[in-house]
Design an enzyme around this catalytic site. Sequence first.
Site, PDB file in Angstrom:
ATOM      1  N   ARG A 245       0.853  -1.182   0.000  1.00  0.00           N
ATOM      2  CA  ARG A 245       0.000   0.000   0.000  1.00  0.00           C
ATOM      3  C   ARG A 245       0.890   1.233   0.000  1.00  0.00           C
ATOM      4  NH1 ARG A 245      -3.479  -2.505  -1.750  1.00  0.00           N
ATOM      5  NH2 ARG A 245      -5.580  -2.886  -0.983  1.00  0.00           N
ATOM      6  N   GLU A 274      -3.752   7.478  -4.560  1.00  0.00           N
ATOM      7  CA  GLU A 274      -4.131   6.984  -5.891  1.00  0.00           C
ATOM      8  C   GLU A 274      -5.437   7.608  -6.366  1.00  0.00           C
ATOM      9  OE1 GLU A 274      -4.179   2.684  -5.871  1.00  0.00           O
ATOM     10  OE2 GLU A 274      -2.204   2.609  -4.949  1.00  0.00           O
ATOM     11  N   HIS A 292      -1.149   0.285 -10.039  1.00  0.00           N
ATOM     12  CA  HIS A 292      -1.831  -0.683  -9.156  1.00  0.00           C
ATOM     13  C   HIS A 292      -2.351  -1.908  -9.949  1.00  0.00           C
ATOM     14  CE1 HIS A 292      -3.936  -0.975  -4.989  1.00  0.00           C
ATOM     15  NE2 HIS A 292      -3.647  -2.174  -5.465  1.00  0.00           N
TER      16      HIS A 292
HETATM   17  C1  DGY Z   1      -5.711  -5.929  -2.938  1.00  0.00           C
HETATM   18  O1  DGY Z   1      -6.393  -6.916  -3.106  1.00  0.00           O
HETATM   19  O2  DGY Z   1      -5.378  -5.524  -1.828  1.00  0.00           O
HETATM   20  C2  DGY Z   1      -5.285  -5.186  -4.165  1.00  0.00           C
HETATM   21  O3  DGY Z   1      -4.264  -4.292  -3.890  1.00  0.00           O
HETATM   22  C3  DGY Z   1      -6.476  -4.474  -4.747  1.00  0.00           C
HETATM   23  O4  DGY Z   1      -7.126  -3.810  -3.717  1.00  0.00           O
END
Ligand code: DGY
Length: 326
Positions: A245, A274, A292
């Site tokens: 993250r 983001e 992402h």
């Molecule tokens: C997750 O599954 O955490 C991916 O990053 C998409 O949210």
Amino acid sequence: MTTARRPRVLLTRRWPEAVERALAERFELTPNLEDKPLSAAQIAAALLEYDAVCPTVTDKVDAAALAPNQPRARILGNFGVGYSHIDVERAKAIGLVVTNTPDVLSDCTADLAMTLMLMVARRAGEGERELREGRWTGWRPTHLIGTKVTGATLGIIGFGRIGQEMAARAHFGFGMPILVYNRSPVDPAILAKTGARQVASIEELLRSSDVVSLHFPGGAANRHLINAERIAMMRPGAFLINTARGEVVDEEALAAALKAGRIGGAGLDVYSAEPQVIPALLDAPNAVLLPHLGSATSATREAMGFRVMDNLVAFFDGKEPPDRVA
Ligand code: DGY
């Protein structure tokens, strides 16, 4: 004859077609045909209208979105394994069950972390930009010299399912010795699979690794865990890979270290705001920046959707949802 009303389910984004079709057979389904993220007010309104709301990482399910004290909704079926975008304490306080989608995206997220590691170490992003922009003047012994990954030491912070898949790829594919930092002790049998060694501190891992890959959850507790001080502990020329993250890295500090050439580069798939990316990162040639994409394969996105469905079906059948996180 009357039939029982089917639970009303809202998807906050478009989902894979096969999953939407299956959900529509089982539930009274409202997909988000426009595929635009919902505002906090729209999520709050949805909680009063639907029995289940199914968000993604693009929904900020914070206290404002969870404002209704007595929602009609009883479950948030998150499409994704990470759920730091959901205020879980508030969700619990208003009686919502929260589920996520573990396991099914571990392979593809680890594959993408490998992609980033190879791209940044071998300067693939820089090379592609050069070629497409017509700046390539041909092969020469000193052109775009990168760093050899095979045999380099990989430090993994967070040794859950994705971290372990990353270790397997790096160790068996590229002969990389693996160091691990994890808050709790890792089962020695799991470490042994990739000959990994668990170290006692993040600092020790940073000082001893050529590549550092982050695989721990986001959220307030881990915000800026990788800060300026810790980035300064990385080996000169080392690479930082983040598919976890955005908020776990101090992005300004990272950009400053990249600009100063303090570390070799960074491969990032996630950002703190983001889809905005801070200008200092966009300006860093030694950063590989992806939008992402960790779980973005058809097989995985379908599996994620069906995993949400399994949780909804269990919940509305009166059973414990298998991936309940709150
Ligand atoms: C997750 O599954 O955490 C991916 O990053 C998409 O949210």
